[in-house]
Design a protein around this motif. Structure first.
Motif, PDB file in Angstrom:
ATOM      1  N   VAL A 177      -5.765   1.611 -12.698  1.00  0.00           N
ATOM      2  CA  VAL A 177      -6.373   2.896 -12.319  1.00  0.00           C
ATOM      3  C   VAL A 177      -6.350   3.850 -13.524  1.00  0.00           C
ATOM      4  O   VAL A 177      -7.303   4.585 -13.770  1.00  0.00           O
ATOM      5  N   GLY A 178      -5.251   3.826 -14.273  1.00  0.00           N
ATOM      6  CA  GLY A 178      -5.105   4.746 -15.400  1.00  0.00           C
ATOM      7  C   GLY A 178      -5.864   4.316 -16.645  1.00  0.00           C
ATOM      8  O   GLY A 178      -5.977   5.076 -17.600  1.00  0.00           O
ATOM      9  N   PHE A 179      -6.407   3.115 -16.626  1.00  0.00           N
ATOM     10  CA  PHE A 179      -7.146   2.605 -17.796  1.00  0.00           C
ATOM     11  C   PHE A 179      -8.607   3.019 -17.623  1.00  0.00           C
ATOM     12  O   PHE A 179      -9.322   2.451 -16.800  1.00  0.00           O
ATOM     13  N   GLU A 180      -9.051   3.993 -18.399  1.00  0.00           N
ATOM     14  CA  GLU A 180     -10.280   4.700 -18.020  1.00  0.00           C
ATOM     15  C   GLU A 180     -11.529   4.301 -18.787  1.00  0.00           C
ATOM     16  O   GLU A 180     -12.456   5.114 -18.899  1.00  0.00           O
ATOM     17  N   ALA A 222       7.082  -2.791  -6.177  1.00  0.00           N
ATOM     18  CA  ALA A 222       7.048  -1.967  -7.398  1.00  0.00           C
ATOM     19  C   ALA A 222       6.237  -2.652  -8.496  1.00  0.00           C
ATOM     20  O   ALA A 222       5.464  -2.005  -9.215  1.00  0.00           O
ATOM     21  N   ASP A 223       6.391  -3.990  -8.621  1.00  0.00           N
ATOM     22  CA  ASP A 223       5.606  -4.733  -9.632  1.00  0.00           C
ATOM     23  C   ASP A 223       4.113  -4.560  -9.366  1.00  0.00           C
ATOM     24  O   ASP A 223       3.306  -4.342 -10.275  1.00  0.00           O
ATOM     25  N   VAL A 224       3.742  -4.697  -8.095  1.00  0.00           N
ATOM     26  CA  VAL A 224       2.309  -4.658  -7.754  1.00  0.00           C
ATOM     27  C   VAL A 224       1.765  -3.239  -7.954  1.00  0.00           C
ATOM     28  O   VAL A 224       0.682  -3.048  -8.529  1.00  0.00           O
ATOM     29  N   ALA A 225       2.544  -2.242  -7.512  1.00  0.00           N
ATOM     30  CA  ALA A 225       2.085  -0.855  -7.667  1.00  0.00           C
ATOM     31  C   ALA A 225       1.911  -0.512  -9.147  1.00  0.00           C
ATOM     32  O   ALA A 225       0.942   0.154  -9.532  1.00  0.00           O
ATOM     33  N   ALA A 226       2.820  -0.984  -9.977  1.00  0.00           N
ATOM     34  CA  ALA A 226       2.713  -0.690 -11.423  1.00  0.00           C
ATOM     35  C   ALA A 226       1.427  -1.291 -11.995  1.00  0.00           C
ATOM     36  O   ALA A 226       0.751  -0.662 -12.817  1.00  0.00           O
ATOM     37  N   GLY A 238       0.833  -1.215   0.000  1.00  0.00           N
ATOM     38  CA  GLY A 238       0.000   0.000   0.000  1.00  0.00           C
ATOM     39  C   GLY A 238       0.859   1.254   0.000  1.00  0.00           C
ATOM     40  O   GLY A 238       0.559   2.236  -0.697  1.00  0.00           O
ATOM     41  N   LYS A 239       1.937   1.221   0.763  1.00  0.00           N
ATOM     42  CA  LYS A 239       2.836   2.385   0.817  1.00  0.00           C
ATOM     43  C   LYS A 239       3.450   2.663  -0.562  1.00  0.00           C
ATOM     44  O   LYS A 239       3.519   3.804  -1.006  1.00  0.00           O
ATOM     45  N   ARG A 269       3.971   5.968  -5.472  1.00  0.00           N
ATOM     46  CA  ARG A 269       3.996   6.059  -6.939  1.00  0.00           C
ATOM     47  C   ARG A 269       2.829   6.878  -7.478  1.00  0.00           C
ATOM     48  O   ARG A 269       2.947   7.559  -8.500  1.00  0.00           O
ATOM     49  N   PHE A 270       1.679   6.809  -6.792  1.00  0.00           N
ATOM     50  CA  PHE A 270       0.530   7.634  -7.199  1.00  0.00           C
ATOM     51  C   PHE A 270       0.898   9.109  -7.020  1.00  0.00           C
ATOM     52  O   PHE A 270       0.626   9.944  -7.894  1.00  0.00           O
TER      53      PHE A 270
END
Ligand code: NAD
Length: 260
Positions: free
Chosen positions: A239-242, A229-233, A19-20, A25-26
């Protein structure tokens, strides 16, 4: 071009681990993460770390299994920023025990954090997303949303359950332009995993090294841990796929441990 300019994301369990990393990254892409965690001091430290990098972040004390605390944290976020674009329902714990030795209280505690927490945060955020006609909900699933392992009955049950909740949110949310997806990591070296290595070694009667090699990473294609980092990406990709082309889906990020 930053993908998340001024968007607000509540990330539960963002004081630590996966989560951190999602929050960091967000924020790095101009989004505003709200660090919602049971451990307020650690949440505040994460928010301060992000602000020290010239970004915006806000910490709220939230037990995701407590209806009042969830409603309060979401209301405080709305009061401060006036919008909630993203919910990452990520807070979680692990309990390692065979079913025959598992206290009922442990079963209920784990399901409350993972499932009640996902429901309560979803309900509180959807009301604002529906009004704004926009939103993205991400649930932190696991390879254990798809596969079972020894000693993890409540965790495997909860992580499978999140797939069902996600699919209902995808269907109900569609008319309000709200999407829901699940990210399903393999093993990631966070405090949650570091704690269970000695616990599994004891329960299974093997060394900690063998737990890593022959239990946790046995079925990966390369014997590697997945990283935060893999999971956040993967989360930020969803999230960015709208569009609704990607809703109600689950994306496994596990070095090939589970393939579908
Ligand atoms: P972690 O222990 O590093 O972080 C979990 C965070 O959740 C902590 O900051 C903790 O304070 C918080 N938390 C715990 N109970 C809470 C509650 N009731 N309310 C609010 N916050 C609470 O763990 P992690 O590995 O980063 O796990 C995050 C999520 O990823 C969990 O849902 C976990 O099941 C999932 N996951 C982890 C792995 C892994 O290998 N680490 C693999 C797959 C899925």
């Amino acid at each position: 071009m930053p993908r998340f300019s001024d968007k607000v994301a509540i990330v539960t369990g963002a004081a630590s681990g996966i989560g951190k990393e999602i929050a960091l990254r967000f924020a790095a892409e101009d989004g505003v993460p709200v660090i919602a965690d049971l451990n307020f001091d650690a949440a505040d430290a994460t928010a301060r770390e992000i602000r020290s990098q010239g970004r915006e972040a806000f910490a709220v004390a939230m037990n995701v299994a407590d209806e009042t605390a969830v409603e309060r944290g979401v209301a405080d976020t709305m009061a401060k920023y006036g919008r909630i674009d993203v919910l990452v329902s990520n807070a979680g714990i692990q309990i390692v025990k065979p079913i025959v030795d598992l206290p009922f209280a442990d079963w209920k505690r784990l399901l409350a954090i993972h499932l009640d927490g996902a429901f309560l945060t979803t309900r509180a955020c959807l009301k604002h997303m529906y009004k704004a006609k926009s939103g993205s909900v991400i649930y932190m699933g696991s390879v254990h949303s798809k596969e079972a392992s020894l000693l993890k009955a409540p965790y495997v049950t909860a992580k499978h359950g999140l797939l069902g909740l996600c699919r209902v949110v995808a269907k109900e949310g569609a008319q309000h332009n709200v999407r829901a997806n699940v990210v399903c990591p393999g093993f990631v070296r966070t405090p949650l995993v570091d704690k269970q290595i000695p616990e599994q070694a004891e329960e299974l009667g093997i060394s900690e090294e063998d737990v890593i090699k022959h239990v946790m990473l046995k079925d990966t294609v390369d014997g590697e841990f997945t990283t935060t980092a893999d999971v956040a990406a993967a989360v930020l990709f969803l999230v960015g796929f709208e569009t609704n082309a990607l809703t109600g889906q689950s994306l496994v990020v596990s070095h090939g441990w589970f393939m579908e």
